[in-house]
Write a protein that holds these residues in place. Sequence first.
Motif, PDB file in Angstrom:
ATOM      1  N   ALA A   2      39.603  30.134  55.555  1.00 16.75           N
ATOM      2  CA  ALA A   2      40.089  30.589  53.504  1.00 16.75           C
ATOM      3  C   ALA A   2      41.220  30.066  53.323  1.00 16.75           C
ATOM      4  CB  ALA A   2      39.551  31.661  53.653  1.00 16.75           C
ATOM      5  N   ASN A   3      42.716  30.705  54.831  1.00 13.79           N
ATOM      6  CA  ASN A   3      43.117  30.291  54.056  1.00 13.79           C
ATOM      7  C   ASN A   3      44.598  30.520  52.980  1.00 13.79           C
ATOM      8  OD1 ASN A   3      44.510  29.717  56.648  1.00 13.79           O
ATOM      9  ND2 ASN A   3      44.254  27.789  55.746  1.00 13.79           N
ATOM     10  N   GLY A   4      43.676  31.485  52.464  1.00 10.97           N
ATOM     11  CA  GLY A   4      43.690  32.413  50.773  1.00 10.97           C
ATOM     12  C   GLY A   4      43.616  31.463  49.855  1.00 10.97           C
ATOM     13  N   MET A   5      42.611  30.437  49.927  1.00 15.03           N
ATOM     14  CA  MET A   5      42.105  30.197  49.368  1.00 15.03           C
ATOM     15  C   MET A   5      40.091  31.031  48.988  1.00 15.03           C
ATOM     16  SD  MET A   5      41.372  25.714  50.028  1.00 15.03           S
ATOM     17  CE  MET A   5      41.293  25.622  51.292  1.00 15.03           C
ATOM     18  N   GLY A   6      39.889  30.455  47.588  1.00 19.20           N
ATOM     19  CA  GLY A   6      38.459  31.509  47.272  1.00 19.20           C
ATOM     20  C   GLY A   6      38.654  31.801  45.747  1.00 19.20           C
ATOM     21  N   VAL A   7      38.531  32.732  45.855  1.00 19.86           N
ATOM     22  CA  VAL A   7      38.185  33.507  44.419  1.00 19.86           C
ATOM     23  C   VAL A   7      39.287  34.495  44.010  1.00 19.86           C
ATOM     24  CG1 VAL A   7      36.719  35.195  42.771  1.00 19.86           C
ATOM     25  CG2 VAL A   7      35.210  33.476  44.066  1.00 19.86           C
ATOM     26  N   ILE A   8      39.799  34.279  43.197  1.00 14.48           N
ATOM     27  CA  ILE A   8      41.130  34.979  43.140  1.00 14.48           C
ATOM     28  C   ILE A   8      41.124  36.970  42.771  1.00 14.48           C
ATOM     29  CG2 ILE A   8      43.355  34.702  41.995  1.00 14.48           C
ATOM     30  CD1 ILE A   8      43.715  32.712  41.249  1.00 14.48           C
ATOM     31  N   GLY A   9      41.659  37.007  42.709  1.00 11.69           N
ATOM     32  CA  GLY A   9      41.315  39.047  42.810  1.00 11.69           C
ATOM     33  C   GLY A   9      40.926  39.201  41.189  1.00 11.69           C
ATOM     34  N   GLN A  10      40.302  40.861  40.666  1.00 13.31           N
ATOM     35  CA  GLN A  10      40.540  40.656  39.892  1.00 13.31           C
ATOM     36  C   GLN A  10      41.659  41.130  38.555  1.00 13.31           C
ATOM     37  OE1 GLN A  10      37.465  41.787  38.337  1.00 13.31           O
ATOM     38  NE2 GLN A  10      36.939  40.348  39.839  1.00 13.31           N
ATOM     39  N   ASP A  11      41.514  41.031  37.639  1.00 11.42           N
ATOM     40  CA  ASP A  11      42.819  41.046  36.612  1.00 11.42           C
ATOM     41  C   ASP A  11      43.692  39.623  36.506  1.00 11.42           C
ATOM     42  OD1 ASP A  11      41.425  43.488  36.005  1.00 11.42           O
ATOM     43  OD2 ASP A  11      42.086  44.869  37.581  1.00 11.42           O
ATOM     44  N   GLY A  12      44.935  40.334  36.442  1.00  9.30           N
ATOM     45  CA  GLY A  12      45.790  39.227  36.688  1.00  9.30           C
ATOM     46  C   GLY A  12      46.048  38.484  34.841  1.00  9.30           C
ATOM     47  N   LEU A  13      46.909  37.199  34.965  1.00 15.72           N
ATOM     48  CA  LEU A  13      46.883  36.321  33.980  1.00 15.72           C
ATOM     49  C   LEU A  13      47.423  35.317  34.014  1.00 15.72           C
ATOM     50  CD1 LEU A  13      47.014  36.340  29.940  1.00 15.72           C
ATOM     51  CD2 LEU A  13      50.024  36.288  31.445  1.00 15.72           C
ATOM     52  N   LEU A  14      46.752  34.282  33.412  1.00 18.34           N
ATOM     53  CA  LEU A  14      46.228  33.050  33.282  1.00 18.34           C
ATOM     54  C   LEU A  14      47.002  32.290  32.772  1.00 18.34           C
ATOM     55  CD1 LEU A  14      45.526  30.918  36.114  1.00 18.34           C
ATOM     56  CD2 LEU A  14      42.957  30.236  33.979  1.00 18.34           C
ATOM     57  N   PHE A  15      48.193  31.380  32.853  1.00 20.89           N
ATOM     58  CA  PHE A  15      49.030  30.709  32.176  1.00 20.89           C
ATOM     59  C   PHE A  15      49.057  29.032  32.389  1.00 20.89           C
ATOM     60  CE2 PHE A  15      53.306  31.338  33.083  1.00 20.89           C
ATOM     61  CZ  PHE A  15      53.068  31.683  34.047  1.00 20.89           C
ATOM     62  N   LYS A  16      49.141  28.272  31.527  1.00 17.49           N
ATOM     63  CA  LYS A  16      49.062  26.626  31.923  1.00 17.49           C
ATOM     64  C   LYS A  16      50.689  26.470  31.409  1.00 17.49           C
ATOM     65  CE  LYS A  16      46.673  23.703  31.536  1.00 17.49           C
ATOM     66  NZ  LYS A  16      45.367  22.271  30.889  1.00 17.49           N
TER      67      LYS A  16
END
Lengths: 176, 273
Positions: free
Chosen positions: B185-199
């Motif tokens: 995986a090397n860190g790839m895959g589903v990103i964990g719960q919560d957090g904030l996504l912005f562009k």
Amino acid sequence: MRGRARDGSRSTAEVSMAAERKTKLSKNLLRMKFMQRGLDSETKKQLEEEEKKIISEEHWYLDLPELKEKESFIIEEQSFLLCEDLLYGRMSFRGFNPEVEKLMLQMNAKNKAEEVEDETVELDVSDEEMARRYETLVGTIGKKFAKKRDRANYEEDENGDIKPNKSKKTFLKPQD
Amino acid sequence: MAEAAGVAAESLVGGRARAACTVLNQVVLPGEELLLPEQEDAEGPGGTGERLRLNAGARPRVRVVCGPGLRRCGDRLLVTKCGRLRHKEPGGSGGGVYWVDSQQKRYVPVKGDHVIGIVTAKSGDIFKVDVGGSEPASLSYLAFEGATKRNRPNVQVGDLVYGQFVVANKDMEPEMVCIDSCGRANGMGVIGQDGLLFKVTLGLIRKLLAPDCEIIQEVGKLYPLEIVFGMNGRIWVKAKTVQQTLILANILEACEHMTADQRKQIFSRLAES
């Protein structure tokens, strides 16, 4: 098949014999393999030519000028990764996600000094040690592949090492 | 900057190709033609370069890589994006890399890019992932670490995935994977719960990911946090509290148009509070 061929030869004989009788066989019939034995060379040539013509007419080709692709010295590459030495995209600081932190070190170090890492890879077992180890194994593994009869030849010497005994058992003449 | 643009426009009007090494770090415009150092010698002062260049092949040629914003057209090098021309010296042999450092918001999938995608649909064997490109990317359920036909990965619609493109060209649907070539995986895959996504803009992502970026170094000193950068202009951040997460997002967004001094001020103020 043979009966047919005989028929064919007969019919060609008839044709050559009675060409003036105006009984002509169709071209398709003449083109058959068994009919060609009796044909004279001229008609044979004619038929071949016609066949060639048909093939060349049916043959498709692209009416394009020949492509002359020279080897180019410019390579296209649409990724920024190659241009700018970008860091790995996942980051964690001050122990928020230890897994990612470990990964970050690993991935970013990989870009920087790949060669250095290779040099520092330590050998768990040195070559000498390996050789010494296998030395003692020669007999043991040899025994494994030996036949049942030969297995007795692997005798243990005083060191406890197993050594292959090459001398074959031969008949010993009993002493009188 | 304005001056550089003026020069670029002038050369366009003249219709003459400029040597790449003379316009380094200057603005180039789409449609402009560039001459590489090898071609340059042949370009005589009389403008008869076109004819002379043909027999320049006798010299040993070095391979030049043209990166984003440039396009090879036969033997010519054309500019397709507006921005500053950059060059990287070659590590070994070769002519190095040329590319255009442009400002843009639209993402075009590129093979090998690591991006953040949003799973929008689950259909049979594949997930549809929105990556911000013209078309959603496909992501096979087998392209996760440890996934088999029997052992499906736990991915739901709406999840964020961090992955890289294996297929990305103008004619085909882009395809993502969440494993590397070794199957890890090397860190790839589903990103964990919560957090904030912005562009943010694509340029800012590259700026932040540059090895000598002081913004990230400063941000890392503030408090425990986690960031994921996608080359498609998406950033996901997470800190211990919602407030800290928001502060982080605001800093990253704002620092694009700040000078180094302004940034220093902001960070010192943050460190105090």
